[in-house]
Design a protein around this motif. Structure first.
Motif, PDB file in Angstrom:
ATOM      1  N   THR A 175       0.802  -1.222   0.000  1.00 20.33           N
ATOM      2  CA  THR A 175       0.000   0.000   0.000  1.00 20.33           C
ATOM      3  C   THR A 175       0.834   1.271   0.000  1.00 20.33           C
ATOM      4  O   THR A 175       0.697   2.134  -0.877  1.00 20.33           O
ATOM      5  CB  THR A 175      -0.956   0.013   1.204  1.00 20.33           C
ATOM      6  OG1 THR A 175      -1.704  -1.201   1.222  1.00 20.33           O
ATOM      7  CG2 THR A 175      -1.911   1.188   1.108  1.00 20.33           C
ATOM      8  N   GLY A 176       1.703   1.416   0.997  1.00 26.27           N
ATOM      9  CA  GLY A 176       2.497   2.635   1.105  1.00 26.27           C
ATOM     10  C   GLY A 176       3.411   2.850  -0.081  1.00 26.27           C
ATOM     11  O   GLY A 176       3.476   3.946  -0.651  1.00 26.27           O
ATOM     12  N   ARG A 180       3.145   5.824  -2.867  1.00 24.89           N
ATOM     13  CA  ARG A 180       4.286   6.717  -3.103  1.00 24.89           C
ATOM     14  C   ARG A 180       4.652   6.735  -4.582  1.00 24.89           C
ATOM     15  O   ARG A 180       4.939   7.791  -5.162  1.00 24.89           O
ATOM     16  CB  ARG A 180       5.501   6.286  -2.266  1.00 24.89           C
ATOM     17  CG  ARG A 180       5.364   6.558  -0.787  1.00 24.89           C
ATOM     18  CD  ARG A 180       6.702   6.487  -0.070  1.00 24.89           C
ATOM     19  NE  ARG A 180       7.373   5.206  -0.221  1.00 24.89           N
ATOM     20  CZ  ARG A 180       7.136   4.142   0.536  1.00 24.89           C
ATOM     21  NH1 ARG A 180       6.208   4.205   1.490  1.00 24.89           N
ATOM     22  NH2 ARG A 180       7.808   3.021   0.363  1.00 24.89           N
ATOM     23  N   LEU A 248      -5.014   5.499   5.533  1.00 26.70           N
ATOM     24  CA  LEU A 248      -4.023   6.500   5.126  1.00 26.70           C
ATOM     25  C   LEU A 248      -4.679   7.685   4.441  1.00 26.70           C
ATOM     26  O   LEU A 248      -4.353   8.854   4.712  1.00 26.70           O
ATOM     27  CB  LEU A 248      -2.990   5.860   4.197  1.00 26.70           C
ATOM     28  CG  LEU A 248      -2.072   4.790   4.803  1.00 26.70           C
ATOM     29  CD1 LEU A 248      -1.269   4.097   3.713  1.00 26.70           C
ATOM     30  CD2 LEU A 248      -1.132   5.407   5.835  1.00 26.70           C
ATOM     31  N   ARG A 268       9.015   1.697  11.712  1.00 25.55           N
ATOM     32  CA  ARG A 268       8.337   0.550  11.115  1.00 25.55           C
ATOM     33  C   ARG A 268       8.500  -0.679  12.001  1.00 25.55           C
ATOM     34  O   ARG A 268       9.563  -0.933  12.558  1.00 25.55           O
ATOM     35  CB  ARG A 268       8.917   0.250   9.725  1.00 25.55           C
ATOM     36  CG  ARG A 268       8.748   1.402   8.739  1.00 25.55           C
ATOM     37  CD  ARG A 268       9.324   1.046   7.375  1.00 25.55           C
ATOM     38  NE  ARG A 268       9.351   2.199   6.496  1.00 25.55           N
ATOM     39  CZ  ARG A 268       8.327   2.612   5.775  1.00 25.55           C
ATOM     40  NH1 ARG A 268       7.188   1.938   5.836  1.00 25.55           N
ATOM     41  NH2 ARG A 268       8.417   3.681   4.994  1.00 25.55           N
ATOM     42  N   VAL A 372       0.187  11.446   1.766  1.00 20.60           N
ATOM     43  CA  VAL A 372       0.356  10.021   2.070  1.00 20.60           C
ATOM     44  C   VAL A 372       1.756   9.561   1.691  1.00 20.60           C
ATOM     45  O   VAL A 372       2.399   8.800   2.416  1.00 20.60           O
ATOM     46  CB  VAL A 372      -0.718   9.175   1.342  1.00 20.60           C
ATOM     47  CG1 VAL A 372      -0.374   7.676   1.431  1.00 20.60           C
ATOM     48  CG2 VAL A 372      -2.092   9.423   1.934  1.00 20.60           C
ATOM     49  N   THR A 376       4.244   7.892   4.479  1.00 16.50           N
ATOM     50  CA  THR A 376       4.709   6.517   4.387  1.00 16.50           C
ATOM     51  C   THR A 376       6.172   6.419   3.976  1.00 16.50           C
ATOM     52  O   THR A 376       6.768   5.346   4.090  1.00 16.50           O
ATOM     53  CB  THR A 376       3.847   5.721   3.388  1.00 16.50           C
ATOM     54  OG1 THR A 376       3.949   6.340   2.096  1.00 16.50           O
ATOM     55  CG2 THR A 376       2.392   5.704   3.822  1.00 16.50           C
TER      56      THR A 376
END
Length: 378
Positions: A175-176, A180, A248, A268, A372, A376
């Motif tokens: 996802t992150g 990005r 997010l 993380r 976002v 992230t």
């Protein structure tokens, strides 16, 4: 309902060649028009819809979705099924149509679908086939329906004619990283290209419900006093990536609308959701996210959002039924006020159809996406 009118005239997938594809389309329509149907067949296209898939197994599912889409948005659909590691290498094509009876019941409105199966490194060959198949004079959309966002360099040629790119961050497995990558891609694109995210559209009912909670004059000041936000979603769910991305997007939406400055994120820790910290008028705002196991859950409907602001508490929670959100506003000096709000974002076809009809860039989403990426990437 959409129905397949006829497969490619030669029966089996054929090597992709623009001239042969066009001949196959002509043959298909000729056969349909001379079949003696009680209702006339009318070809219709309001746009060209290019679809990118990275999973051969999804081709049939997407074809069914396109059949439904064309009932509202007649188009020529060109589906690109990519398998870079597939053998033997090559580009194969099939042609079909989706037909819908008109409201008067006097004719069938039909749209074309061309499916290109690309195995091996066939990027340049794919482009040479796709571009001539777009319908001249009509808008061109690219629906990126893949588990990651990693647009190949050869897609630059397609982007020269595309005016709207549609993604679905619910499908992004990383996802992150994928958000990005999407944000970095957006920064490089000319302003003429619009970007939509079906998963962002799914958060619209949530954003509306949360905004309505602060409509009253006595609650509005609390927006500037928010110090903590708590987000929870299901630990075991078929829609985990959907909810992860939504957490997010909603966090960044709050931050961009209220003018918060991103400060830092927790280190993380595997796949554990991280907390994010913002600065607002010299005060820290913490947004923490947590996974929890929900009795009766598992379908990815359970989602809660709690806002704490200077002694006040505003909560929004959806249970396993997925149809309603329970809201509660607890403000000092006033009795708690709760209500039940029906909240349904629509299915994939409905949301896609809506996006196909929208005009103009979604500047709010672009701001949210950029934040976002910053959140992230830390």
């Amino acid at each position: 309902m959409g129905t397949t009118l006829q497969k490619f005239a030669l029966g089996e997938p054929q090597p992709a060649n623009v001239a042969e594809i066009e001949a196959g389309l002509a043959s298909m329509w000729s056969t349909a028009e001379s079949a003696g149907s009680k209702s006339a067949v009318t070809r219709a296209s309001a746009l060209t819809l290019l679809v990118y898939l990275d999973d051969d197994g999804a081709a049939s599912e997407v074809s069914n979705l396109i059949a439904e889409v064309t009932a509202q948005n007649p188009c020529r659909a060109v589906v690109m099924v990519m398998d870079p590691k597939g053998t033997p290498p090559g580009l194969m094509a099939t042609v079909s149509a989706h037909c819908h009876m008109s409201a008067e019941g006097e004719k069938q409105i039909c749209s074309e679908q061309i499916t290109l199966n690309a195995r091996g490194e066939t990027g340049p060959e794919l482009i040479s086939v796709v571009l001539p198949l777009t319908v001249s004079g009509l808008p061109i959309y690219l629906w990126w329906r893949a588990e990651s966002f990693n647009m190949p360099a050869y897609f630059d040629q397609i982007l020269r004619v595309v005016e709207h790119v549609i993604v679905d961050s619910a499908r992004f497995s990383a996802t992150g990283a994928d958000l990005r990558a999407l944000a970095a891609w957006r920064e490089k694109q000319p302003g003429r290209i619009r970007l939509s995210d079906l998963n962002w559209a799914r958060t619209t009912p949530w954003r509306e419900v949360m905004a309505q909670a602060f409509d009253a004059a006595d609650r509005l000041p609390y927006l500037q006093r928010i110090r903590a936000v708590h987000i929870e979603y299901e630990m075991e769910s078929c829609r985990l990536t959907t909810q992860r991305a939504q957490s997010l997007l909603l966090t960044a939406w709050l931050a961009t609308r209220l003018g918060w400055n991103f400060h830092r994120a927790d280190p993380r820790d595997g796949d554990k959701p991280r907390a994010f910290y913002f600065q607002a008028d010299g005060q820290e705002v913490k947004v923490d996210r947590a996974l929890r196991k929900v009795e009766g859950g598992g379908n990815g409907f359970c989602f809660s959002f709690v806002i704490e602001a200077d002694g006040a508490r505003f909560s929004f929670s959806r249970g396993p039924d997925g149809k309603v959100v329970q809201t509660m506003a607890e403000v000092p000096g006033a009795p708690p006020i709760g209500r039940t709000v029906r909240i349904e974002a629509g299915d994939e076809v409905e949301i896609l159809n809506n996006e196909l009809m929208l005009a103009g860039r979604d500047h709010v989403y672009e701001e949210v996406l950029a934040l976002v990426a910053k959140m992230t990437g830390s």
